[in-house]
Design a protein around this motif. Structure first.
Motif, PDB file in Angstrom:
ATOM      1  N   ARG A   1       0.923   3.626  -3.085  1.00 24.40           N
ATOM      2  CA  ARG A   1       0.204   4.784  -2.548  1.00 24.40           C
ATOM      3  C   ARG A   1      -1.298   4.602  -2.755  1.00 24.40           C
ATOM      4  O   ARG A   1      -2.010   5.515  -3.155  1.00 24.40           O
ATOM      5  CB  ARG A   1       0.696   6.075  -3.229  1.00 24.40           C
ATOM      6  N   ASN A   2      -1.723   3.395  -2.490  1.00 23.66           N
ATOM      7  CA  ASN A   2      -3.116   3.054  -2.734  1.00 23.66           C
ATOM      8  C   ASN A   2      -3.607   2.165  -1.597  1.00 23.66           C
ATOM      9  O   ASN A   2      -3.034   1.109  -1.346  1.00 23.66           O
ATOM     10  CB  ASN A   2      -3.210   2.302  -4.070  1.00 23.66           C
ATOM     11  N   PRO A   3      -4.674   2.586  -0.910  1.00 26.01           N
ATOM     12  CA  PRO A   3      -5.142   1.793   0.235  1.00 26.01           C
ATOM     13  C   PRO A   3      -5.771   0.474  -0.170  1.00 26.01           C
ATOM     14  O   PRO A   3      -6.059  -0.348   0.694  1.00 26.01           O
ATOM     15  CB  PRO A   3      -6.176   2.715   0.895  1.00 26.01           C
TER      16      PRO A   3
ATOM     17  N   GLN B   1       0.832  -1.201   0.000  1.00 22.53           N
ATOM     18  CA  GLN B   1       0.000   0.000   0.000  1.00 22.53           C
ATOM     19  C   GLN B   1       0.867   1.252   0.000  1.00 22.53           C
ATOM     20  O   GLN B   1       0.555   2.239  -0.659  1.00 22.53           O
ATOM     21  CB  GLN B   1      -0.952  -0.010   1.204  1.00 22.53           C
TER      22      GLN B   1
ATOM     23  N   LEU C   1       8.182   8.039  -0.912  1.00 25.26           N
ATOM     24  CA  LEU C   1       7.133   7.957  -1.932  1.00 25.26           C
ATOM     25  C   LEU C   1       5.837   8.646  -1.516  1.00 25.26           C
ATOM     26  O   LEU C   1       4.964   8.873  -2.354  1.00 25.26           O
ATOM     27  CB  LEU C   1       6.837   6.490  -2.256  1.00 25.26           C
ATOM     28  N   VAL C   2       5.711   8.972  -0.229  1.00 25.13           N
ATOM     29  CA  VAL C   2       4.537   9.738   0.222  1.00 25.13           C
ATOM     30  C   VAL C   2       4.399  11.011  -0.612  1.00 25.13           C
ATOM     31  O   VAL C   2       3.300  11.483  -0.897  1.00 25.13           O
ATOM     32  CB  VAL C   2       4.673  10.097   1.725  1.00 25.13           C
TER      33      VAL C   2
END
Lengths: 242, 317
Positions: free
Chosen positions: B69-71, B65, B202-203
């Motif tokens: 960057r994807n929940p 995740q 990556l945030v």
């Protein structure tokens, strides 16, 4: 430490750009859409590899530098301002310390204070206004104490007051010895706040020098194809098109 | 030690003794005949295996995740779990399951094959989109081959064995499975921790992350190794245990500052706790046969996933 580009070529975007940037100054990169401004900035940040030519920092080619050394020296603020998770401002700013591999509490708190974010430090980014978010993202760059701050359209989404506030912070960073390079669309902001302006047109350098020279009415007409003239005093110019 | 980590460690310390005693037959250490042997040879390895698999799957989910960057990312996306399952199914298809080491070995080979293919396809360019698509294609291919193997099962017994195994369970597992899964999972979590700093960068998106020193190829290598070892070894000993890697990081994230680094370790601990408790529930439920762990977690996980989608839709509206 001079940041220089020598004969940069990038297919379809840059065609032989050379420049040498001095620290302690604000340099604005201006030009019409598609002129190659963001590509040049990304080459200077070491994020895009040119097809030909090279970027050097203090005489060393960027690809030859260790990634960490480059990351400590050059802080890059992209146009998008993406923040993937709803982190608090303090955590966001602390990401600027990643190249140093330390918590850098003093630097993080100093960056938060410098951008007047102390009251917002524990607030999640989703609850920030556009201006607050832009300040937090710039604070992230400042927390890394880079020699060079490269920002792509950092003022685009901001109202006048926030634009001026952010420019004040960037000027302070330049006065403290950092080199600041901004991609700007607003020619009046470049004219009034930059020490040097580089004008790009179709991937080549059309002008490079003091704002009064690089953004003269003749250059604006030649590059943007818009007849225009400047009004006002130096440092408080307004652009009028006809 | 952060507060969530301390709390989760405390809860695990409470849950482990309970899981040793709980089951279709509750153990009284002082009066149940052969209690010591049952605890040492059956219940304890099963508990350790539950902790191991839960920790590995959840840490992988948290890392995935963070990377995408994807929940909604899940360890299955990289194709490693389907690859491992294909390997295990192949061993069952050929009737190698009688040998206790061959099924896990085949599953690990399947996971390694998926990891190698992923590295080969995506490793050159290191783009996140290509990497994810490559993983999804490997998952799809492995899934199709698994279905193909089931459809061509040599006999009804083999087919039943394959289908049952794919449901995921910790029934009748022993120290042998612990020795296979625990070291590999620990090594895998170590790899994921090595990727943590790059995941934090990556945030801010790919461009800003690279400017902070994130190396896309290094990150992918750590992730392939980390997810491969944790998920591959988990599937090798317990079959497909779904949804843990998806759910747990969501449960943990609000307790942290939401950076991938901060979510990784608490996710591993919360995943360990969840699978341990879920396995206890499977054992205790008064059904004709023991509820399969994979089914139990999917029954909880799917509604959670739907709730997540509804919440995201509200957020987007």
């Amino acid at each position: 430490m001079i940041l220089a580009a020598q004969d940069l070529h990038l297919t379809g975007r840059l065609a032989g750009v050379s420049l040498a940037l001095e620290p302690g100054q604000i340099t604005a990169i201006c030009g019409p859409n598609g002129a190659g401004k963001s590509s040049l900035l990304q080459c200077l940040a070491g994020l895009l590899e040119p097809a030909a030519g090279k970027v050097t920092l203090g005489g060393d080619a960027l690809p030859a530098l260790h990634q960490r050394t480059r990351a400590q020296a050059i802080g890059y603020l992209p146009q998008e301002g993406e923040v993937a998770w709803d982190v608090a401002v303090r955590s966001l700013v602390a990401l600027g310390r990643l190249p140093h591999r330390d918590r850098g509490t003093a630097q993080v708190e100093a960056a938060i204070a410098a951008l007047d974010l102390a009251e917002l430090a524990d607030r999640p980014v989703s609850r920030l206004s556009g201006g607050e978010r832009a300040r937090a993202l710039l604070a992230r760059v400042l927390a890394g104490e880079p020699m060079w701050i490269l920002a792509d359209e950092p003022l685009a989404a901001l109202d006048l007051a926030h634009q001026l506030a952010l420019l004040r912070h960037l000027r302070r960073a330049a006065d403290e010895g950092a080199g600041v390079v901004l991609v700007l669309h607003d020619l009046a902001l470049a004219m009034n706040h930059a020490d040097r302006v580089i004008v790009l047109s179709s991937g080549t350098k059309a002008a490079d020098g003091a704002p009064e020279e690089a953004l003269s009415a003749a250059i604006i007409e030649q590059v943007w194809r818009v007849p225009a003239r400047w009004l006002g005093e130096p440092g408080a110019r307004a652009l009028v098109t006809s | 030690m952060t507060r969530p980590v301390a709390i989760l460690l405390g809860l695990i310390a409470l849950a482990v003794p309970l899981s040793l005693l709980a089951g279709r037959v509750w153990i009284d250490p002082w009066s149940t005949p052969n209690a010591a042997a049952i605890l040492a040879e059956l219940r304890l390895p099963r508990a350790i295996l539950a902790l191991t698999i839960g920790a590995g799957l959840s840490a992988s989910g948290a890392a995935m995740q963070g990377y995408l960057r994807n929940p909604l990312a899940d360890p299955g996306l990289f194709g490693i779990a389907p690859g491992a399952a294909l390997g295990a199914v192949a061993s069952l298809w050929f009737g190698f399951a009688a040998s206790p080491w061959l099924l896990p070995l085949f599953a690990l080979l399947g996971a390694a094959g998926a990891m190698a293919l992923l590295g080969l396809i995506a490793g050159r360019t290191a783009g996140i989109a290509l990497f994810t698509l490559a993983g999804m294609m490997i998952a799809s291919l492995a899934g199709a081959l698994t279905s193909f193997a089931i459809s061509l099962a040599p006999n009804a017994f083999a087919m039943s064995e394959i289908v049952t195994w794919l449901m995921g369970a910790l029934t009748d597992r022993s120290w042998r499975e612990v020795w296979i899964a625990a070291p590999l999972t620990l090594a895998g979590i170590g790899c994921l921790l090595m990727a943590a700093r790059d995941l934090d960068a990556l945030v801010l998106g790919e461009g800003a992350a690279r400017s902070l020193g994130m190396d896309p190829r290094r990150l992918q290598a750590w992730l392939i190794a980390g997810v491969g070892l944790t998920v591959g070894s988990g599937v090798a000993v317990a079959g497909i245990v779904g949804f843990v890697g998806l759910i747990v990081p969501h449960l943990v994230r609000p307790l942290t500052d939401r950076r991938p680094t901060s979510v990784l370790l608490p996710s591993a601990l919360a995943g360990a706790l969840l699978v341990l408790v879920a396995d206890c529930v499977c054992r205790v439920l008064p059904l004709v046969t023991e509820l399969r762990l994979g089914i139990a977690l999917s029954l909880v996980g799917a509604p959670f996933f739907l709730w997540l989608l509804l919440r995201m839709r509200r957020g987007l509206a």
